[in-house]
Design an enzyme around this catalytic site. Structure first.
Site, PDB file in Angstrom:
ATOM      1  N   ASN A   4       1.981  -5.022  -3.290  1.00 46.01           N
ATOM      2  CA  ASN A   4       0.542  -5.404  -2.750  1.00 46.01           C
ATOM      3  C   ASN A   4      -0.081  -4.489  -2.826  1.00 46.01           C
ATOM      4  O   ASN A   4       0.261  -3.119  -1.817  1.00 46.01           O
ATOM      5  CB  ASN A   4       0.538  -6.185  -1.601  1.00 46.01           C
ATOM      6  CG  ASN A   4      -0.064  -7.281  -1.449  1.00 46.01           C
ATOM      7  OD1 ASN A   4      -0.950  -7.931  -2.752  1.00 46.01           O
ATOM      8  ND2 ASN A   4      -1.004  -7.213  -0.373  1.00 46.01           N
ATOM      9  N   GLU A  52       0.995  -0.891  -0.314  1.00 48.60           N
ATOM     10  CA  GLU A  52       0.041  -0.251  -0.161  1.00 48.60           C
ATOM     11  C   GLU A  52       0.697   1.567   0.275  1.00 48.60           C
ATOM     12  O   GLU A  52       0.266   2.413   0.748  1.00 48.60           O
ATOM     13  CB  GLU A  52      -1.017  -0.059   1.515  1.00 48.60           C
ATOM     14  CG  GLU A  52      -1.812  -1.550   1.723  1.00 48.60           C
ATOM     15  CD  GLU A  52      -2.707  -1.107   2.133  1.00 48.60           C
ATOM     16  OE1 GLU A  52      -2.688  -0.392   3.349  1.00 48.60           O
ATOM     17  OE2 GLU A  52      -3.335  -1.714   2.262  1.00 48.60           O
ATOM     18  N   ASP A  91     -12.411 -10.567  -0.530  1.00 49.11           N
ATOM     19  CA  ASP A  91     -13.483 -11.415   0.100  1.00 49.11           C
ATOM     20  C   ASP A  91     -14.216 -10.180  -0.063  1.00 49.11           C
ATOM     21  O   ASP A  91     -14.410  -9.019  -0.797  1.00 49.11           O
ATOM     22  CB  ASP A  91     -12.868 -10.444   1.522  1.00 49.11           C
ATOM     23  CG  ASP A  91     -12.010  -9.620   2.146  1.00 49.11           C
ATOM     24  OD1 ASP A  91     -12.482  -8.395   1.738  1.00 49.11           O
ATOM     25  OD2 ASP A  91     -11.537  -9.591   3.354  1.00 49.11           O
ATOM     26  N   GLU A 138      -6.138 -10.671  -1.128  1.00 46.89           N
ATOM     27  CA  GLU A 138      -7.058 -10.453  -0.474  1.00 46.89           C
ATOM     28  C   GLU A 138      -8.593 -10.890  -0.452  1.00 46.89           C
ATOM     29  O   GLU A 138      -9.145 -10.223  -0.103  1.00 46.89           O
ATOM     30  CB  GLU A 138      -6.592  -9.191   0.517  1.00 46.89           C
ATOM     31  CG  GLU A 138      -5.084  -9.103   1.160  1.00 46.89           C
ATOM     32  CD  GLU A 138      -4.776  -8.366   2.389  1.00 46.89           C
ATOM     33  OE1 GLU A 138      -6.011  -8.065   2.348  1.00 46.89           O
ATOM     34  OE2 GLU A 138      -3.886  -7.385   1.698  1.00 46.89           O
ATOM     35  N   HIS A 147     -10.610  -6.625  -1.523  1.00 44.84           N
ATOM     36  CA  HIS A 147     -11.585  -6.083  -0.842  1.00 44.84           C
ATOM     37  C   HIS A 147     -13.024  -6.095  -1.674  1.00 44.84           C
ATOM     38  O   HIS A 147     -12.448  -5.148  -1.632  1.00 44.84           O
ATOM     39  CB  HIS A 147     -11.248  -5.523  -0.184  1.00 44.84           C
ATOM     40  CG  HIS A 147      -9.625  -6.112   0.921  1.00 44.84           C
ATOM     41  ND1 HIS A 147      -9.815  -6.789   2.344  1.00 44.84           N
ATOM     42  CD2 HIS A 147      -8.247  -5.275   1.396  1.00 44.84           C
ATOM     43  CE1 HIS A 147      -8.983  -8.068   2.464  1.00 44.84           C
ATOM     44  NE2 HIS A 147      -7.918  -6.768   2.529  1.00 44.84           N
TER      45      HIS A 147
END
Ligand code: GLA
Length: 324
Positions: A174, A133, A241, A239, A210
């Site tokens: 990432n 990030e 979801d 990651e 996400h």
């Protein structure tokens, strides 16, 4: 559709890595959790244990117990492990205050951290999220303690230091919100291109995915994967979801979620991204349950297994997508 096969069986058969973020405490406490984690996933990411804060409870010592537990669990069950993460602006140790360091000292601090952590897991971790990030939502460089003191050069240094200690591990950048082609992923593309032009050892880019309310368009994800591949980078979904904006949950949320999971898996595989990691094993232990604004902003159960580790429609949809 062969229901007796696990997701992991199907992923192995297809040559795909399908994973989950792992919490060592739950692993120790809950047999259903570790049974599901080991039988259903072939790649595991320590959810927090390898972040600088959890790893360094004091100025004087590292505590590798939780990270070791996840890495050993992966080894015992023939799963590969993703290392997450070496350089980030969040979850730093409480005792660490950047203003106590000169830029040179900060650089030495980071170098030592990367050498120690990558060195410890040399040959045991397959891919590292070296930097997490570093780009802000508007595409500018995020103003972090690392950037403020060291400028963009901290990224080049971090990748080189990781490479020094482990010549074979895959080194990733990432980020979130960069899953589709958009302003932020354009900026990340340019940043990684600048690093590659200088022979900085970046192997890949992790798209967190996400999908909270605003679900990235699978076609655009595929286009994004292709352009990073064309730059010479691997792409992994790191990651994933899936939740809904509060008040916008459809009539059958589990079916809508399943459909989205399968569209993403299909688009990724087709575009050349063969690792997809979900951010947790079951809904009950998802980070989103504890996320302070979750109830106000979002709703829904984000993962492939429910609170009791029963497979959800999304689980079956992913399995079917892998078998197509
Ligand atoms: C980011 C980080 C993860 C995790 C999630 C959810 O995506 O990369 O490590 O902390 O936020 O909190």
């Amino acid at each position: 559709m062969s229901n007796e096969l696990t997701l992991r069986d199907v992923a192995d058969e297809r040559g795909v890595s399908l994973g989950a973020a792992i919490d060592p405490d739950t692993l120790r406490r809950d047999p259903s959790y570790w049974k599901t984690a080991s039988s259903e996933f072939n790649v595991l990411t320590p959810e927090n244990a390898l972040k600088m804060g959890p790893l360094r409870p004091s100025r004087y010592a590292y505590d590798f117990r939780d990270a070791d537990a996840v890495v050993e669990f992966g080894e015992n069950h023939d799963a590969t492990v993703r290392g997450h993460t070496l350089v980030w602006h969040n979850q730093k140790p409480d005792w660490f205050q950047a203003w106590e360091y000169t830029p040179d000292q900060l650089r030495a601090f980071l170098r030592d951290h990367i050498h120690t952590v990558v060195g410890r897991y040399h040959g045991r971790i397959d891919a590292w999220d070296v930097v997490n990030e570093a780009v802000a939502d508007d595409g500018s460089m995020r103003k972090t303690v690392w950037y403020d003191a060291l400028g963009e050069e901290y990224l080049a240094d971090a990748f080189r230091w990781a490479r020094e200690v482990d010549p074979n591990v895959d080194l990733y950048y990432n980020d979130y919100g960069a899953d589709e082609v958009n302003e932020k992923s354009d900026a990340i593309y340019d940043l990684l291109e600048r690093l590659l032009e200088r022979d900085v050892p970046v192997d890949g880019v992790g798209l967190q995915l996400h999908a909270l309310g605003d679900w990235p368009d699978p076609d655009s994800i595929a286009e994004n994967v292709r352009r990073f591949n064309d730059l010479g980078l691997e792409v992994q979904i790191t990651e994933m979801d899936v939740a809904f904006h509060q008040g916008e949950e459809p009539e059958d949320p589990l079916e809508a979620q399943a459909e989205y999971y399968s569209e993403v898996v299909e688009a990724c595989l087709e575009a050349g991204c063969e690792t997809i990691v979900t951010w947790g094993v079951g809904d009950g232990t998802s980070w989103l349950r504890g996320f302070k604004d979750f109830g106000e902003r979002y709703t829904g159960d984000p993962l492939l297994f429910d609170d009791r580790y029963e497979p959800k429609p999304a689980y079956h949809a992913v399995k079917d997508a892998l078998q197509d």
